[in-house]
Design a protein around this motif. Structure first.
Motif, mmCIF file in Angstrom:
data_model
loop_
_atom_site.group_PDB
_atom_site.id
_atom_site.type_symbol
_atom_site.label_atom_id
_atom_site.label_comp_id
_atom_site.label_asym_id
_atom_site.label_seq_id
_atom_site.Cartn_x
_atom_site.Cartn_y
_atom_site.Cartn_z
ATOM 1 N N GLN A 139 0.812 -1.217 0.000
ATOM 2 C CA GLN A 139 0.000 0.000 0.000
ATOM 3 C C GLN A 139 0.847 1.270 0.000
ATOM 4 O O GLN A 139 0.310 2.366 0.002
ATOM 5 C CB GLN A 139 -0.920 0.013 1.232
ATOM 6 N N CYS A 140 2.174 1.120 -0.003
ATOM 7 C CA CYS A 140 3.045 2.297 -0.033
ATOM 8 C C CYS A 140 3.180 2.819 -1.460
ATOM 9 O O CYS A 140 3.023 2.085 -2.420
ATOM 10 C CB CYS A 140 4.428 1.961 0.518
ATOM 11 N N ASN A 141 3.524 4.087 -1.603
ATOM 12 C CA ASN A 141 3.664 4.690 -2.926
ATOM 13 C C ASN A 141 5.105 5.052 -3.242
ATOM 14 O O ASN A 141 5.368 5.929 -4.051
ATOM 15 C CB ASN A 141 2.783 5.932 -3.037
ATOM 16 N N ALA A 142 6.065 4.362 -2.580
ATOM 17 C CA ALA A 142 7.472 4.633 -2.886
ATOM 18 C C ALA A 142 7.785 4.161 -4.298
ATOM 19 O O ALA A 142 7.172 3.228 -4.799
ATOM 20 C CB ALA A 142 8.363 3.912 -1.874
ATOM 21 N N PRO A 143 8.742 4.817 -4.989
ATOM 22 C CA PRO A 143 9.123 4.345 -6.335
ATOM 23 C C PRO A 143 9.583 2.903 -6.290
ATOM 24 O O PRO A 143 10.193 2.453 -5.316
ATOM 25 C CB PRO A 143 10.260 5.299 -6.729
ATOM 26 N N ILE A 144 9.322 2.177 -7.350
ATOM 27 C CA ILE A 144 9.648 0.756 -7.369
ATOM 28 C C ILE A 144 11.142 0.505 -7.263
ATOM 29 O O ILE A 144 11.592 -0.510 -6.760
ATOM 30 C CB ILE A 144 9.082 0.097 -8.648
ATOM 31 N N MET A 145 11.961 1.473 -7.709
ATOM 32 C CA MET A 145 13.405 1.274 -7.683
ATOM 33 C C MET A 145 14.036 1.710 -6.370
ATOM 34 O O MET A 145 15.225 1.600 -6.180
ATOM 35 C CB MET A 145 14.053 2.056 -8.835
ATOM 36 N N ALA A 146 13.224 2.217 -5.438
ATOM 37 C CA ALA A 146 13.779 2.669 -4.165
ATOM 38 C C ALA A 146 14.293 1.470 -3.374
ATOM 39 O O ALA A 146 13.801 0.347 -3.537
ATOM 40 C CB ALA A 146 12.720 3.400 -3.354
ATOM 41 N N PRO A 147 15.298 1.668 -2.496
ATOM 42 C CA PRO A 147 15.761 0.560 -1.659
ATOM 43 C C PRO A 147 14.609 -0.016 -0.856
ATOM 44 O O PRO A 147 13.743 0.734 -0.392
ATOM 45 C CB PRO A 147 16.802 1.210 -0.746
ATOM 46 N N PRO A 148 14.524 -1.334 -0.726
ATOM 47 C CA PRO A 148 13.425 -1.929 0.021
ATOM 48 C C PRO A 148 13.356 -1.373 1.429
ATOM 49 O O PRO A 148 14.359 -1.253 2.119
ATOM 50 C CB PRO A 148 13.761 -3.420 0.028
ATOM 51 N N MET A 149 12.175 -1.018 1.867
ATOM 52 C CA MET A 149 11.981 -0.493 3.209
ATOM 53 C C MET A 149 10.570 -0.819 3.662
ATOM 54 O O MET A 149 9.596 -0.432 3.011
ATOM 55 C CB MET A 149 12.205 1.021 3.248
ATOM 56 N N VAL A 150 10.437 -1.597 4.720
ATOM 57 C CA VAL A 150 9.126 -1.947 5.230
ATOM 58 C C VAL A 150 8.700 -0.903 6.245
ATOM 59 O O VAL A 150 9.425 -0.594 7.185
ATOM 60 C CB VAL A 150 9.153 -3.334 5.895
ATOM 61 N N THR A 151 7.534 -0.317 6.065
ATOM 62 C CA THR A 151 6.997 0.656 7.006
ATOM 63 C C THR A 151 5.624 0.217 7.454
ATOM 64 O O THR A 151 5.020 -0.705 6.900
ATOM 65 C CB THR A 151 6.917 2.048 6.362
ATOM 66 N N SER A 152 5.105 0.876 8.455
ATOM 67 C CA SER A 152 3.866 0.425 9.076
ATOM 68 C C SER A 152 2.665 0.505 8.146
ATOM 69 O O SER A 152 1.667 -0.172 8.369
ATOM 70 C CB SER A 152 3.599 1.262 10.335
ATOM 71 N N ASP A 153 2.721 1.321 7.115
ATOM 72 C CA ASP A 153 1.555 1.473 6.248
ATOM 73 C C ASP A 153 1.714 0.723 4.934
ATOM 74 O O ASP A 153 1.039 1.016 3.966
ATOM 75 C CB ASP A 153 1.292 2.964 5.972
ATOM 76 N N CYS A 154 2.603 -0.261 4.881
ATOM 77 C CA CYS A 154 2.819 -1.012 3.640
ATOM 78 C C CYS A 154 1.930 -2.231 3.531
ATOM 79 O O CYS A 154 2.134 -3.080 2.673
ATOM 80 C CB CYS A 154 4.285 -1.448 3.526
ATOM 81 N N GLY A 155 0.954 -2.377 4.410
ATOM 82 C CA GLY A 155 0.071 -3.536 4.332
ATOM 83 C C GLY A 155 0.272 -4.448 5.523
ATOM 84 O O GLY A 155 1.167 -4.268 6.340
ATOM 85 N N ASN A 156 -0.560 -5.460 5.632
ATOM 86 C CA ASN A 156 -0.541 -6.364 6.773
ATOM 87 C C ASN A 156 0.457 -7.484 6.539
ATOM 88 O O ASN A 156 0.356 -8.220 5.563
ATOM 89 C CB ASN A 156 -1.949 -6.932 6.988
ATOM 90 N N ALA A 157 1.425 -7.622 7.462
ATOM 91 C CA ALA A 157 2.439 -8.663 7.331
ATOM 92 C C ALA A 157 2.207 -9.821 8.288
ATOM 93 O O ALA A 157 2.921 -10.819 8.228
ATOM 94 C CB ALA A 157 3.826 -8.072 7.595
ATOM 95 N N ASP A 158 1.218 -9.727 9.183
ATOM 96 C CA ASP A 158 0.985 -10.744 10.206
ATOM 97 C C ASP A 158 0.313 -11.973 9.594
ATOM 98 O O ASP A 158 -0.740 -11.873 8.967
ATOM 99 C CB ASP A 158 0.109 -10.162 11.312
ATOM 100 N N VAL A 159 0.945 -13.149 9.744
ATOM 101 C CA VAL A 159 0.372 -14.384 9.231
ATOM 102 C C VAL A 159 0.129 -15.388 10.356
ATOM 103 O O VAL A 159 -0.054 -16.579 10.101
ATOM 104 C CB VAL A 159 1.274 -15.019 8.145
ATOM 105 N N GLY A 160 0.130 -14.919 11.598
ATOM 106 C CA GLY A 160 -0.136 -15.787 12.734
ATOM 107 C C GLY A 160 -1.468 -16.503 12.592
ATOM 108 O O GLY A 160 -2.486 -15.902 12.268
ATOM 109 N N GLY A 161 -1.463 -17.822 12.823
ATOM 110 C CA GLY A 161 -2.664 -18.633 12.676
ATOM 111 C C GLY A 161 -2.897 -19.155 11.276
ATOM 112 O O GLY A 161 -3.774 -20.015 11.071
#
Length: 873
Positions: A739-761
């Motif tokens: 859900q982030c709008n960073a350029p595709i060529m930017a260095p990878p960076m995970v931030t809180s608004d990039c979508g749900n990463a929790d796969v517990g369960g």
């Protein structure tokens, strides 16, 4: 959930230790009894029904009768075991026992350890080289680190080759089948010096055109080197197996084994599905995913919105037309691109050479003491180009193919400039190309006497392992010379017709993308050298206070001295190269040490029934990442504790064999995949310990004789492997639920608004909750000395999720096989067989490239039929 699973386990234990009165035992004598099966899973010959481990053996007779040719056949009929070779036909194959699948599919070290005659086979490409000369294949379930050591984390698969015979034995076997299947095998075995020296040699060659039509217009093009010609899914394999056995005295035995397998295999049929990231990179203009609309910044700097992933069951065949087809067009079938497979003929799945040599001796020092030594040497060379990774191999993608001098007549007159030349190419990705050599030594002293028995020993191994990734961009229809240099000649292997039957290529990629990809072409990306030195001490002791009860303890302490040399990064750039390299630590060294125990209690209810309970620790060693993320240059080992209860029973006067096991797995520090939090231009996915998981499951296997002629065998397995709360799948957050709008060529960076990463369960990826198989057998004596044997079987596997997000799944499958064999008492064996006779269409596996929101979907193995005829001299 965890408490619920413990309650279920406790209830099952209570049921297991109660008298087995629920099984009715028929009165009277049976006309026949199930043949005893001998296994060597614990490095000694034992009756399968007396081993306190869940083992599923496949015998040489079953391999012959059922026309098994590889690990796929064995996995389909084995409870709690699955295998998928993906589109590369095994170069990066993945074996799973009891749902303990690895998240990082191309990891160098696997969760299931493979052995041949006790020698560890350490690369994925060494898992599935055929079943020539196999006396037995044993699938050993549950962690076996105490017994086998390195990386028998979820279990082990033992290939056991045949022994030289004490009397002369020779045979010739030929197979002819559908789609140009042709096999020839010659075996000679017997005494060289009577009562002292015995030998054998087995030579085999098998070829097959493949089971699925290739709708590429140049499917029959003649391409030098490994390629895909005609159908898809074929092979051309050669195997030689030889052995010498020396018995200078009744107490001393020396054995030398050699096995060499050369395989050349086409890709399995596959197609490519792409999503928003692929559009953002400029590779396509259309996403054929069906869910999760996201907004991405393209390489042009403009936002695009498209679906990033597939939700639900993945189709077994492509359902959308490739980009370059805009119907109607003259000369193009209306359904081309729909329900069709188009594989570039320059593709190949797996080309590998594997050699395994071993020298062993056994010396009985006394009636109670025996010493064993085992030396092993393995070598493996494996390569693949993976097949075209483009969504549409007929159109390819626009990439920079060089610079051309262009004359400028004015102004100023007479000058030239260099301009980039954009060519339509197909992309090929070999991941990994590898070369491995290893040696090992094991010395073991075994003792037995009275109520005590056991063994102790030492182990040492030295492994040199080299791997890299190779990306090639091949102009459409250019000749591809797949020799040592992976070069490209200027000649064409085919030409695009001018009548419009193949449309003009799509021009969609930007110069920026093309120039970046040009850096990749032909380079050895992530070129890495590994040096592992392993040493271990191990011991086993068993005490039987009574005839009914045996208490057993096993333990191994392992020390691994591991080093790595990182020669290039993800773009094939060495440290200090002309583009800032992602390598910040060219050399690295790490020591890993761990203790892996196993405790077992065995209780015999009577001569034919016994119960066992065990607690075992499995360990899979840590390793190195090729990354510039300084916080993740290494990752730690993962471990599991498996609690298991089981029962093995021979009932109804030997007519029924019924075995069951129930287990609970507590899995810590799962080695998963993730994107680097910081890195250079060449950084790609790395391995990290992402959290914990657990699994509760059971397995039931049985054989039943019905009268004098009929029998049935059956197996069922249930597993529920789930990620614990708090486990994150950041790869999915960054590239799929993006859900982030960073350029595709930017260095990878995970931030809180990039979508749900929790796969517990969530259910772990590439695991089936249910598996089952049932076979019906018929055997009768015919006139003269002929025997008729027939079999019909079906094998079921439930859906598997493609990623930990549990969005896309492969659907379930039922594969039905049949065979009928005529055998004479002395010479002839004629076998008519068919595989997947009901033409089940299914997804064989899905390889995920999340960075490009891309799925490479391999379709299942289609129907095949044949006849195998053997003559014994």
């Amino acid at each position: 959930m965890y408490n619920y699973k413990k309650q279920v386990l406790a209830a099952a234990i209570a049921m297991a230790i109660s008298p087995l009165e629920l099984i009715a035992q028929a009165e009277g004598e049976s006309a026949q009894a199930i043949e005893e099966l001998v296994v060597t899973a614990r490095r000694r010959s034992e009756n399968l029904q007396e081993v306190p481990i869940a083992i599923s053996p496949v015998t040489s007779e079953e391999i012959r009768q059922r026309a098994y040719s590889g690990l796929e056949d064995i996995a389909a009929a084995t409870s709690g075991f699955t295998y998928e070779g993906f589109s590369t036909s095994g170069t990066n194959g993945n074996a799973v026992i009891r749902g303990m699948a690895q998240t990082y599919t191309t990891a160098r070290i696997q969760n299931v350890a493979f052995f041949m005659n006790g020698i560890h086979l350490q690369r994925q490409s060494m898992m599935n080289f055929g079943l020539v000369d196999m006396e037995r294949v044993e699938v050993v379930k549950g962690p076996q680190s105490a017994m086998y050591g390195r990386n028998a984390f979820a279990g082990a698969v033992n290939y056991v080759t045949s022994e030289p015979t004490e009397i002369f034995d020779a045979s010739i076997t030929g197979t002819y089948g559908s789609d140009e299947r042709e096999d020839i095998k010659v075996r000679v075995s017997g005494p060289i010096i009577p009562d002292v020296l015995y030998g054998k040699i087995n030579i085999a060659e098998t070829s097959y055109d493949g089971h699925t039509d290739n709708d590429h217009p140049f499917a029959d093009a003649s391409v030098p080197g490994p390629s895909t010609s005609g159908n898809v899914g074929g092979w051309d394999d050669q195997t030689i197996a030889a052995a010498l056995k020396l018995t200078p005295s009744k107490d001393f035995t020396v054995k030398l084994d050699y096995y060499k397998a050369d395989i050349e295999r086409e890709p399995q049929p596959y197609y490519v599905m792409t999503g928003a990231n692929n559009v953002a990179w400029g590779f396509t203009t259309y996403s054929d995913m069906n869910c999760n609309a996201v907004t991405r910044m393209t390489t042009f700097g403009a936002p695009i919105t498209a679906n990033s992933w597939w939700c639900g069951e993945v189709p077994s065949m492509p359902t959308s037309a490739p980009d370059n087809f805009a119907p109607p067009q003259a000369g193009i079938p209306d359904d081309m691109g729909h329900n069709s497979i188009t594989i570039d003929p320059r593709s190949y799945g797996a080309v590998a050479e594997t050699e395994v040599a071993s020298l062993s001796f056994e010396y009985k020092l006394s009636d109670s003491l025996t010493v064993n030594y085992l030396y092993g040497q393995t070598s493996s060379e494996s390569k693949t180009n993976g097949g075209s990774a483009d969504r549409d191999p007929l159109a390819g993608v626009s990439t920079l193919w060089g610079m051309e001098q262009m004359f400028i007549p004015f102004p100023p007159p007479g000058t030239t400039i260099s301009v980039p030349q954009i060519a339509q190419t197909n992309s090929f990705s070999g991941r990994p190309i590898s070369e491995l050599e290893s040696t090992s030594h094991e010395l073991r002293l075994a003792f037995s006497g009275g109520a005590w028995e056991g063994s102790a020993g030492i182990y040492y191994s030295d492994v040199d392992d080299e791997s890299y990734e190779l990306t090639l961009y091949m102009p459409l229809c250019s000749e591809f010379n797949s020799g040592i240099d992976y070069g490209i000649s200027g000649e064409e292997a085919c030409s695009l017709p001018a009548d419009g039957s193949v449309p003009s290529p799509l021009l969609g990629a930007s110069d920026q993308t093309a120039q970046m990809l040009a850096l990749w072409h032909g380079s050895h990306a992530k070129h890495t050298l590994f040096d592992d030195k392993l040493s271990a001490v191990f011991a086993e002791v068993a005490y039987s206070p009574s005839k009914a009860l045996t208490l057993r303890a096993e333990a191994r302490y392992t020390q691994e001295d591991k080093s790595v040399s990182r020669l290039t990064d993800g773009f094939g750039i060495a440290p200090g190269g002309f583009v800032p390299s992602g390598i910040v630590a060219p050399e690295d060294q790490e020591d890993f040490s761990y203790f892996s125990p196993r405790i077992t209690a065995e209780y015999k209810l009577n001569q034919d029934q016994f119960l066992y309970a065990s607690i075992a620790k499995g360990v899979k060693s840590g390793g190195f990442n090729n990354t510039s993320d300084v916080g993740h240059l290494t990752y730690d080992e993962e471990q599991n504790l498996t609690y298991e209860v089981g029962s093995k029973n021979t009932l109804m006067d030997g007519s029924l064999q019924l075995n069951a096991a129930l287990y609970l797995i507590d899995w810590d520090d799962v080695q998963g995949s993730r994107a680097p939090h910081s890195g250079g231009v060449g950084d790609t996915l790395i391995v990290e310990n992402i959290g914990d998981a657990e699994s509760l499951g059971f397995e039931v296997d049985g054989r039943l004789l019905i009268g004098d002629n009929w029998s049935t065998d059956f197996a069922i397995a249930w597993a529920n492997p789930e990620y614990d709360d708090g486990v994150t799948y950041e790869e999915g957050s960054l590239f799929i639920n993006y859900q982030c709008n960073a350029p595709i060529m930017a260095p990878p960076m995970v931030t809180s608004d990039c979508g749900n990463a929790d796969v517990g369960g969530n259910q772990m990826a590439r695991t089936s909750e249910w598996q089952g198989s049932v076979g019906i057998n018929y055997r009768t004596q015919l006139a003269g000395d002929w025997t008729l044997t027939a079999r019909l079987d079906s094998n079921y596997q439930s859906e598997q999720y493609v990623t930990p997000l549990n969005l896309a799944n492969t659907g379930d499958r039922v594969i039905t096989n049949a065979n009928m064999m005529l055998t004479s008492a002395e010479h002839w064996r004629i076998n008519l067989w068919g595989k997947n006779i009901l033409d089940e269409e299914y997804v064989g596996g899905v390889f995920v490239l999340s960075q490009f929101s891309k799925m490479i979907v391999s379709t299942g193995i289609g129907p095949s039929y044949g006849a195998t005829i053997s003559y014994d001299f």
